[in-house]
Design an enzyme around this catalytic site. Structure first.
Site, PDB file in Angstrom:
ATOM      1  N   ASP A 200       0.816  -1.844  -7.312  1.00  0.00           N
ATOM      2  CA  ASP A 200       1.751  -2.727  -6.332  1.00  0.00           C
ATOM      3  C   ASP A 200       2.995  -3.425  -7.479  1.00  0.00           C
ATOM      4  O   ASP A 200       2.041  -4.510  -8.058  1.00  0.00           O
ATOM      5  CB  ASP A 200       1.668  -2.722  -5.534  1.00  0.00           C
ATOM      6  CG  ASP A 200       2.475  -2.448  -4.617  1.00  0.00           C
ATOM      7  OD1 ASP A 200       3.280  -1.756  -4.241  1.00  0.00           O
ATOM      8  OD2 ASP A 200       2.424  -4.108  -4.081  1.00  0.00           O
ATOM      9  N   GLU A 263       4.051   0.027 -10.945  1.00  0.00           N
ATOM     10  CA  GLU A 263       4.717  -0.299 -10.184  1.00  0.00           C
ATOM     11  C   GLU A 263       5.685  -0.888 -10.852  1.00  0.00           C
ATOM     12  O   GLU A 263       5.863  -2.416 -11.246  1.00  0.00           O
ATOM     13  CB  GLU A 263       4.325   0.307  -8.822  1.00  0.00           C
ATOM     14  CG  GLU A 263       5.792   0.142  -8.294  1.00  0.00           C
ATOM     15  CD  GLU A 263       6.380  -0.602  -6.711  1.00  0.00           C
ATOM     16  OE1 GLU A 263       6.788   0.009  -5.960  1.00  0.00           O
ATOM     17  OE2 GLU A 263       5.725  -1.192  -6.512  1.00  0.00           O
TER      18      GLU A 263
HETATM   19  C1  NOJ Z   1       5.592  -1.224  -3.006  1.00  0.00           C
HETATM   20  C2  NOJ Z   1       5.355   0.238  -2.713  1.00  0.00           C
HETATM   21  O1  NOJ Z   1       5.322   0.952  -2.715  1.00  0.00           O
HETATM   22  C3  NOJ Z   1       5.940  -0.327  -1.106  1.00  0.00           C
HETATM   23  O2  NOJ Z   1       5.224   0.346  -0.576  1.00  0.00           O
HETATM   24  C4  NOJ Z   1       5.143  -1.634  -0.201  1.00  0.00           C
HETATM   25  O3  NOJ Z   1       5.504  -1.519   0.627  1.00  0.00           O
HETATM   26  C5  NOJ Z   1       5.623  -3.009  -1.033  1.00  0.00           C
HETATM   27  N1  NOJ Z   1       5.821  -2.467  -2.368  1.00  0.00           N
HETATM   28  C6  NOJ Z   1       4.882  -4.349  -0.914  1.00  0.00           C
HETATM   29  O4  NOJ Z   1       3.804  -4.143  -1.066  1.00  0.00           O
END
Ligand code: NOJ
Length: 532
Positions: A200, A263
């Site tokens: 993440d 990500e």
């Molecule tokens: C990215 C995640 O994909 C999203 O869903 C989340 O709210 C944020 N990061 C915070 O962790």
């Protein structure tokens, strides 16, 4: 040449709350996923990525973790997780978990301890700062979910930083104890048989240690996401993050054949830095360009070329069409183009990621105000930023609640579920589900379509075309992004070819020397004659 499983493979993202509810509490769970594993295997994907399933107060639906090494009771137990690993394995699939290292829940024991006093040994696990000289937050940093990213902690008189909700305090990745603790989390799950992690907000992990204000964004227009009123120069993509990433990679490399997917929402020039200068970074920095680019053939042709051109030597490409944070592809481009998009995704070079439900053509679901769940929508309302519409229950069949649950689901089920569902599309030889299955099967059968070289073919207008080649096979992919028909000659390519798949699923031609494309049609042709 030999390729790793994650280079040849296709990743399927499951949002566990919305996939399948076995214990009838209206929220999906691991038992539900277990019950649907045969479906996943039957699609022809290779790896399942589960969004967070760890204990969490669910302020951000699992992206606020209060225990990294357990399973939230909403989803099941560790024992059930072990069963899932075994069943996934039995079907020849891989399992990827979500790893959320940037922040914990404010209920995590580490944070509870950190906020006890300024001298607590866990204090420096998070990012604390005194108020600004005249009072108020230490600087202008903004939360991704609206407002200041600083929350005042009354008892200790300092602010803590949270890039997302105040219930998601950011960890201090400059502290070696934090690194060590989170590294052990990775080891814990790898020992349990997990094949990799989607990490993440990887580009957020390090923040400026001088706490400098972010500069204003001169291109910002009112009505846009308020976050973009600033350029996040000092809060994301800091140079020191690269060593943090490399250290994560060293940990996953302690185990054979594991994968890290990062990500990262950054322009391509910056994105590719996350492969690492000598590929010591993550194997797959998520490439989200297809999620964000305007849907037109010329623009997409160009972005593919640029991406291919900017990949570091040995860096493996990847493509994403949907996820739990962005509008569904069928809603972005329409259901006819969603088929073209499927063909594009599954014939590009590199690892594709599919989002659950896109394979049956699920659309964004309008959410009545009293059913809104997403904290983003609640905090920054009315701008269309909420993510509930793309997180609605998987549509399995035409029974109540689309076969997702016997109880009322946590988010509404789409109105179209009696038609758009797995069961009815399974029986329909021309459904988008059938198209996905055919595409996945072709990709598996022909390495040219996954690992083969990508050669753009010059086209104009609404047409995107390319050749994929891995000796001795050569395929021509032609995608019509528009409504006008096209007549394409194969003369310059090979002389002749045979259509092996159309997005309309109604042709399987004898060798031809030219091909007519209908409105919104994509075709894959096997070229039968090599250029002389
Ligand atoms: C990215 C995640 O994909 C999203 O869903 C989340 O709210 C944020 N990061 C915070 O962790």
């Amino acid at each position: 040449m030999s390729y790793a499983w994650w280079q040849r493979g296709v990743v399927y993202q499951i949002y566990p709350r919305s996939f399948s509810d076995a214990n009838t509490d209206g929220t999906g769970d691991l038992r539900g996923i277990l019950a649907r594993l045969d479906y996943c295997a039957s699609l022809g994907v290779d790896a399942l990525w589960l969004s967070p399933i760890f204990p969490s107060p669910m302020a951000d639906f699992g992206y606020d973790i209060s225990d990294y090494t357990n399973i939230d009771p909403v989803f099941g137990t560790l024992g059930l997780f072990d069963e899932l690993v075994a069943e996934v394995r039995k079907r020849g699939l891989k399992l990827i978990l979500d790893f959320v290292p940037n922040h914990t829940s404010d209920r995590h024991p580490w944070f509870r301890q950190a906020r006890r006093s300024r001298n607590d040994p866990k204090r420096n696990w998070y990012l604390w700062h005194d108020p600004a000289a005249g009072g108020g937050p230490p600087n202008n940093w903004l939360s991704n979910f609206g407002g200041s990213a600083w929350e005042f902690d009354e008892p200790t008189g300092q602010y803590y930083y949270h890039a997302f909700l105040k219930e998601q305090p950011d960890l201090n990745w400059r502290n070696p104890e934090v690194c060590a603790a989170l590294h052990d989390v990775l080891r814990f799950w790898m020992r349990r048989g997990v094949d990799g992690f989607r990490v993440d907000v990887l580009w957020h992990l390090i923040k400026d240690d001088l706490w400098r204000d972010n500069p204003p964004n001169p291109d910002y227009r009112p009505g846009q996401n308020p976050l973009h009123s600033q350029i996040p120069l000092y809060t994301t993509d800091r140079p020191e993050v690269q060593e943090v990433v490399a250290a994560l990679r060293r940990v996953t490399d302690e185990f054979a054949d594991r994968i890290l997917i990062g990500e990262i929402y950054l322009p391509v020039e910056r994105l590719v830095a996350y492969y690492g200068v000598n590929l010591e970074g993550v194997q797959l920095p998520f490439n989200f360009q297809l999620l964000q680019a305007p849907w037109n053939a010329r623009g997409i042709a160009q972005l593919i070329d640029e991406y291919e051109g900017k990949l570091p030597s040995g860096g493996w490409p990847n493509w994403v069409l949907g996820n739990h944070d962005r509008a569904r592809i069928a809603s972005r481009v329409g259901i006819d183009q969603a088929r073209v998009a499927a063909m594009l995704l599954l014939t590009l070079r590199g690892t594709p990621t599919l989002y659950y439900g896109d394979e049956i053509g699920m659309s964004n679901v309008p959410i009545p105000t009293d059913r809104i769940q997403d904290p983003f929508e609640k905090r920054v309302p009315g701008l269309g930023l909420g993510r509930d519409p793309c997180r609605t229950p998987m549509q399995w069949d035409a029974s109540a609640n689309a076969g997702f649950s016997a109880a009322q689901p946590w988010l509404p089920v789409s109105d179209d579920y009696s038609v758009v569902n797995v069961q009815s599309e399974d029986a329909d030889p021309e459904s988008i589900l059938t198209l996905y299955r055919r595409l996945l099967a072709l990709r598996r059968a022909h390495p040219a379509l996954s690992v083969g070289i990508y050669e753009p073919v010059a086209t104009t207008g609404h047409l995107l075309a390319y050749v994929r080649e891995e000796s001795p096979e050569r395929f021509f992919v032609a995608l019509n992004f528009g409504e006008d028909p096209y007549e394409l000659s194969l003369e310059t390519l090979a002389g002749a070819g045979r259509i092996i798949l159309s997005t309309y699923l109604d042709r399987d031609d004898d060798p031809v020397t030219s091909v007519g494309l209908r409105a919104n049609e994509g075709v894959i042709m096997r070229l039968t004659d090599r250029r002389s």
